[in-house]
Design an enzyme around this catalytic site. Structure first.
Site, PDB file in Angstrom:
ATOM      1  N   HIS A   1      -7.289  -5.942   0.399  1.00  0.00           N
ATOM      2  CA  HIS A   1      -6.149  -5.134   0.819  1.00  0.00           C
ATOM      3  C   HIS A   1      -5.510  -5.637   2.111  1.00  0.00           C
ATOM      4  O   HIS A   1      -4.282  -5.629   2.247  1.00  0.00           O
ATOM      5  CB  HIS A   1      -6.616  -3.686   1.004  1.00  0.00           C
ATOM      6  CG  HIS A   1      -5.532  -2.675   0.875  1.00  0.00           C
ATOM      7  ND1 HIS A   1      -4.854  -2.436  -0.306  1.00  0.00           N
ATOM      8  CD2 HIS A   1      -4.975  -1.816   1.785  1.00  0.00           C
ATOM      9  CE1 HIS A   1      -3.960  -1.483  -0.132  1.00  0.00           C
ATOM     10  NE2 HIS A   1      -4.001  -1.096   1.132  1.00  0.00           N
TER      11      HIS A   1
ATOM     12  N   SER B   1       0.826  -1.206   0.000  1.00  0.00           N
ATOM     13  CA  SER B   1       0.000   0.000   0.000  1.00  0.00           C
ATOM     14  C   SER B   1       0.866   1.265   0.000  1.00  0.00           C
ATOM     15  O   SER B   1       1.556   1.545  -0.982  1.00  0.00           O
ATOM     16  CB  SER B   1      -0.941  -0.038   1.203  1.00  0.00           C
ATOM     17  OG  SER B   1      -1.956   0.935   1.093  1.00  0.00           O
TER      18      SER B   1
END
Length: 434
Positions: free
Chosen positions: A406, A203
């Site tokens: 994620h 990320s």
């Protein structure tokens, strides 16, 4: 247990262009995890529902976790060009395999995401977490901590706890990429006498890699590969309702926060602690709602709620308001560009009215982009756009499970079999190219 100390001074360098480095000794018992106090309250409220191992791991900091599980480790402090003191953790070799010191081991540097820390790559434990797996696979593993998080909350002059002066917190992931990642990489390569390393960024950890190598393209030569785990940069296809709702107010949020003497986000856990211990314990009518909320946040079908105290013991680990605001600007203006201050400051800093975009074509490191179809924070369509913009994309790889998201990159109970084993194969593949 302490580490060997090595202090190396650099003489004759321009301080604007170079940084000072310092390695410090750190005792295992000197510190607890970022949210250990919260875990203590959670344990008393839930009356020992969770095993003592999970609760113990929730309270230990990263050096404590490594020591507990018998892994060799080192704690290194790096001082950036602009004075931030960053803590980095190292696992020089494995515990069960490849467990002898070897100065020629290939290096892997792991960088966490927003509001996280080096603990992301260890909380799943030996045999499951990426940091341990890489060490056992024969790599020299280094784990970074961005300025402002629990481990890197220090500066040579600025006070992170000052209410009057917020200058410590006036940074975004632009500075993390430009200064922090550069300092980490230079330090590791100088320390190990090697010329290149692998970079794994989750990320924001991917964002900062892109920042560094676009703004300072001379760093491209220092990497064997970039393994981007849903690197956050492009948000053209963002459909996250919260992100979309807050992005138009990014400037107001930051200005208001600084005017109130707040530069840090999730540095103070008091409200979360109070709410969790009073309303999320078993027997509370809100307990099912709390469990549902965590499921909504993670969107993971492989999130083990028994591990919740452990995860919350280490995250969130703190960040600056400006880091969040900068992502808001990317969404609001649909552009991956430098931080937008105001007209006058932009003219002074960039020589133009609006901030320039990061030139991704300057990034020539072999790039391996990994994604999940269910990722709501970084849409997989945007990763395909990113892959086309990079100067040397080797491939873009979808994790087979269609619901991979994620948070599964760091918290899924099946991360090893679903992704880490594949990731290590790709790192080995990149090794063979050098």
């Amino acid at each position: 247990m302490c580490q060997l100390v090595s202090i190396e001074w650099f003489h004759g360098f321009d301080m604007i262009k170079w940084f000072l480095v310092l390695v410090c000794v750190s005792a295992v018992a000197a510190r607890r995890s970022p949210n250990a106090d919260y875990i203590d309250e959670l344990e008393s409220t839930r009356q020992g529902r969770y095993s003592s191992d999970i609760l113990e791991d929730a309270r230990l900091d990263v050096p404590g976790l490594l020591a507990k599980y018998g892994y060799p480790y080192e704690v290194h402090n790096v001082i950036t060009e602009d004075g931030y003191i960053l803590e980095m953790h190292r696992i020089p070799h494995g515990r069960d395999r490849n467990n002898r010191p070897n100065p020629n081991k290939p290096i892997v540097f792991l960088m966490h995401g927003l509001l996280s820390s080096s603990a992301d790559f260890l909380v799943l434990g030996p045999g499951n977490a990426l940091g341990y797996l890489l060490a056992e696979a024969g790599y020299d593993v280094w784990l970074g901590n961005a300025r402002g998080n629990f481990y890197s909350r220090r500066h040579r002059r600025l006070n992170p706890d000052s209410i009057i002066n917020q200058n410590f917190w006036k940074f975004s992931w632009d500075e993390i990429g430009y200064y922090d990642i550069a300092a980490f990489v230079d330090y590791i390569l100088q320390r190990t006498k090697q010329s290149k390393l692998h970079y794994v960024g989750h990320s924001q950890g991917g964002t900062t890699f892109l920042v560094l190598n676009s703004l300072r393209p001379e760093y491209n030569k220092k990497f064997k590969s970039f393994q981007g785990l849903a690197p956050a940069a492009i948000f053209t296809n963002n459909d996250h309702l919260v992100f979309s709702a807050l992005a138009p107010f990014e400037n107001i949020i930051e200005t208001t926060a600084f005017s109130m003497g707040i530069g840090e986000i999730f540095g103070n856990r008091e409200f979360i602690t109070w709410f969790a211990t009073n309303f999320c314990h078993e027997g509370s009518i809100f307990h099912p709602l709390c469990g549902y909320a965590m499921t909504i946040v993670t969107a993971s079908e492989n999130f083990n709620q028994t591990m919740l105290p452990l995860f919350l013991g280490h995250a969130p680990a703190g960040a600056s308001i400006r880091q969040v605001a900068h992502y808001g600007q990317c969404i609001r203006f649909n552009a991956f560009r430098r931080y937008n201050f105001n007209l006058l400051t932009n003219l002074a800093v960039y020589g133009r009215r609006t901030p320039p975009e990061y030139d991704l074509s300057k990034i020539t490191v072999p790039a391996y982009i990994h994604y999940g179809l269910r990722d709501r924070e970084v849409n997989y369509k945007d990763l395909h756009i990113l892959a086309k913009k990079l100067g040397n994309t080797v491939g873009i790889f979808r994790i087979p499970r269609e619901t991979f998201n994620h948070y599964d990159f760091i918290w899924s109970s099946k991360a090893k079999t679903e992704f880490y084993d594949f990731l290590i194969r790709k790192i080995r593949e990149a090794d063979r190219m050098h």
